[in-house]
Design a protein around this motif. Structure first.
Motif, short mmCIF file in Angstrom:
data_model
loop_
_atom_site.label_atom_id
_atom_site.label_comp_id
_atom_site.label_asym_id
_atom_site.label_seq_id
_atom_site.Cartn_x
_atom_site.Cartn_y
_atom_site.Cartn_z
N GLU A 165 28.35 9.65 40.79
CA GLU A 165 29.73 9.81 41.26
C GLU A 165 30.63 8.71 40.68
O GLU A 165 31.73 8.98 40.21
N GLN A 166 30.16 7.48 40.68
CA GLN A 166 30.95 6.37 40.13
C GLN A 166 31.19 6.56 38.64
O GLN A 166 32.30 6.33 38.15
N ARG A 167 30.17 7.00 37.91
CA ARG A 167 30.34 7.24 36.47
C ARG A 167 31.31 8.38 36.20
O ARG A 167 32.15 8.30 35.30
N ALA A 168 31.23 9.46 37.00
CA ALA A 168 32.14 10.59 36.83
C ALA A 168 33.59 10.16 37.06
O ALA A 168 34.49 10.50 36.29
N ARG B 56 38.88 16.26 45.69
CA ARG B 56 38.91 14.91 46.25
C ARG B 56 38.72 13.86 45.16
O ARG B 56 39.38 12.82 45.16
N ARG B 57 37.84 14.14 44.22
CA ARG B 57 37.59 13.22 43.12
C ARG B 57 38.87 13.02 42.29
O ARG B 57 39.23 11.89 41.94
N LEU B 58 39.59 14.09 41.99
CA LEU B 58 40.82 13.98 41.21
C LEU B 58 41.93 13.27 41.98
O LEU B 58 42.69 12.49 41.40
N VAL B 59 42.02 13.51 43.27
CA VAL B 59 43.02 12.81 44.09
C VAL B 59 42.71 11.32 44.10
O VAL B 59 43.62 10.49 43.97
N TYR C 133 37.18 23.20 40.98
CA TYR C 133 36.71 24.43 41.63
C TYR C 133 36.21 24.22 43.04
O TYR C 133 36.13 25.16 43.81
N SER C 134 35.87 23.00 43.40
CA SER C 134 35.31 22.74 44.73
C SER C 134 36.12 21.65 45.43
O SER C 134 36.85 20.89 44.79
#
Length: 103
Positions: A25-28, A57-60, A51-52
């Motif tokens: 997750e940190q690398r992504a 949440r990751r993009l925000v 898509y999910s």
């Protein structure tokens, strides 16, 4: 004969996503921060698939990190069910009826 299973994880249902480990997750997020940040710095906005709920949440989170890093707001807007747009002020949605100039 009974066998012990070690290091076995349950697989998600068919078509489901596999959750990332904390390190993954940190690398992504670091890659998104760098790659999306470069595109936003170059043209002022970027559209990226999400898509999910986890991807959204990751993009925000990436937008918040970019805002803190640059000292200016990076806005996030859902374009449809499958994509988010991250943009700087002046590169976002255009007003359908812009305000009339004050005389």
């Amino acid at each position: 004969m009974i066998r012990d299973l070690h290091n076995v994880r349950l697989q998600p249902a068919e078509g489901g996503t596999t959750p990332l480990t904390e390190e993954e997750e940190q690398r992504a997020r670091a890659v998104l921060f760098s790659d999306l940040g470069n595109v936003i710095a170059e043209r002022g906005w970027v559209r990226f698939p999400a898509y999910s709920p986890e991807e959204r949440r990751r993009l925000v989170d990436v937008a918040h990190r970019l805002s803190s890093h640059w000292g200016q707001q990076v806005y996030v807007e859902a374009e449809d069910q499958c994509a988010l747009k991250l943009y700087l002020a002046g590169h976002g949605p255009q007003l359908a009826n812009p305000p009339l100039p004050q005389a």
